[in-house]
Write a protein that holds these residues in place. Structure first.
Motif, PDB file in Angstrom:
ATOM      1  N   PHE A  41      79.016 -61.447  73.841  1.00 13.87           N
ATOM      2  CA  PHE A  41      80.274 -60.796  73.498  1.00 13.87           C
ATOM      3  C   PHE A  41      80.016 -59.393  72.932  1.00 13.87           C
ATOM      4  O   PHE A  41      80.231 -59.142  71.755  1.00 13.87           O
ATOM      5  N   PRO A  42      79.557 -58.462  73.778  1.00 14.64           N
ATOM      6  CA  PRO A  42      79.213 -57.126  73.276  1.00 14.64           C
ATOM      7  C   PRO A  42      80.438 -56.347  72.796  1.00 14.64           C
ATOM      8  O   PRO A  42      81.556 -56.554  73.288  1.00 14.64           O
ATOM      9  N   ASP A  43      80.204 -55.468  71.849  1.00 18.68           N
ATOM     10  CA  ASP A  43      81.271 -54.605  71.332  1.00 18.68           C
ATOM     11  C   ASP A  43      81.835 -53.734  72.452  1.00 18.68           C
ATOM     12  O   ASP A  43      81.121 -53.306  73.358  1.00 18.68           O
ATOM     13  N   GLY A  44      83.131 -53.463  72.379  1.00 18.23           N
ATOM     14  CA  GLY A  44      83.782 -52.594  73.345  1.00 18.23           C
ATOM     15  C   GLY A  44      84.290 -53.301  74.589  1.00 18.23           C
ATOM     16  O   GLY A  44      84.941 -52.682  75.425  1.00 18.23           O
ATOM     17  N   PHE A  45      83.999 -54.606  74.742  1.00 20.79           N
ATOM     18  CA  PHE A  45      84.429 -55.334  75.929  1.00 20.79           C
ATOM     19  C   PHE A  45      85.409 -56.458  75.610  1.00 20.79           C
ATOM     20  O   PHE A  45      85.626 -57.340  76.427  1.00 20.79           O
ATOM     21  N   ASP A  46      85.994 -56.433  74.420  1.00 22.79           N
ATOM     22  CA  ASP A  46      87.060 -57.374  74.106  1.00 22.79           C
ATOM     23  C   ASP A  46      88.168 -57.170  75.139  1.00 22.79           C
ATOM     24  O   ASP A  46      88.395 -56.040  75.602  1.00 22.79           O
ATOM     25  N   ALA A  47      88.849 -58.226  75.528  1.00 23.34           N
ATOM     26  CA  ALA A  47      89.864 -58.156  76.589  1.00 23.34           C
ATOM     27  C   ALA A  47      90.902 -57.063  76.338  1.00 23.34           C
ATOM     28  O   ALA A  47      91.299 -56.349  77.266  1.00 23.34           O
TER      29      ALA A  47
END
Length: 159
Positions: A41-47
């Motif tokens: 769950f990398p930062d910046g790729f939240d839905a």
């Protein structure tokens, strides 16, 4: 004889209490781990960040986040993730289902062809979803939807 029975009850209560506490610790550790593991769950790729055209926050507090999810035919939702477990609510009237391609981060693709289902009066469909690591969704073909958008209720494990 009375002392032995009392001693047995005390030991049994202590054992039950220890089992309850151990279970709570294990569950707390499980949920804490879900909230802290960032490898999938990398930062910046939240839905909401990576796919703002299809995912919109309509409610959020320290415990839950409710997303309105709108995906139209021919649309490809960019790579994103869903960090928390959730409930997906969809308005279901039956009929033809969309043809979807689910793209994973490892470049594998799961093709979910369209099917025909019996048409029925509208009803909410509820699906439990585990956290989803990086993925993209391609809607190859979909019938025109006349129902409301999907709702994804994310349960925050670690605020």
């Amino acid at each position: 004889m009375k002392n032995q029975k009392g001693l047995f009850d005390t030991r049994r209560r202590a054992l039950c209490a220890a089992l309850v506490v151990s279970s709570l610790v294990l569950f707390a550790r499980h949920f804490y781990a879900y909230g802290q593991d960032k490898s999938d769950f990398p930062d910046g790729f939240d839905a909401v960040q990576a796919a703002p055209k299809s995912h919109r926050v309509i409610f959020e507090n320290a415990f839950v986040r409710v997303l309105e999810v709108k995906v139209s035919p021919g649309m490809t939702v960019p790579m994103h993730h869903h960090r928390w477990p959730s409930l997906l609510l969809s308005w279901d009237t039956g009929g033809k289902t969309p043809h979807v391609r689910y793209h994973r981060a490892d470049d594998s693709v799961r093709d979910i062809p369209s099917t025909d289902e019996a048409v029925h009066p509208g009803a909410w469909s509820v699906e439990w979803m585990k956290p989803e690591p990086m993925h993209a969704v391609e809607i190859v073909e979909a019938p025109d939807s006349k129902g409301p958008p999907d709702l994804r209720i994310e349960i925050k494990c670690h605020p």
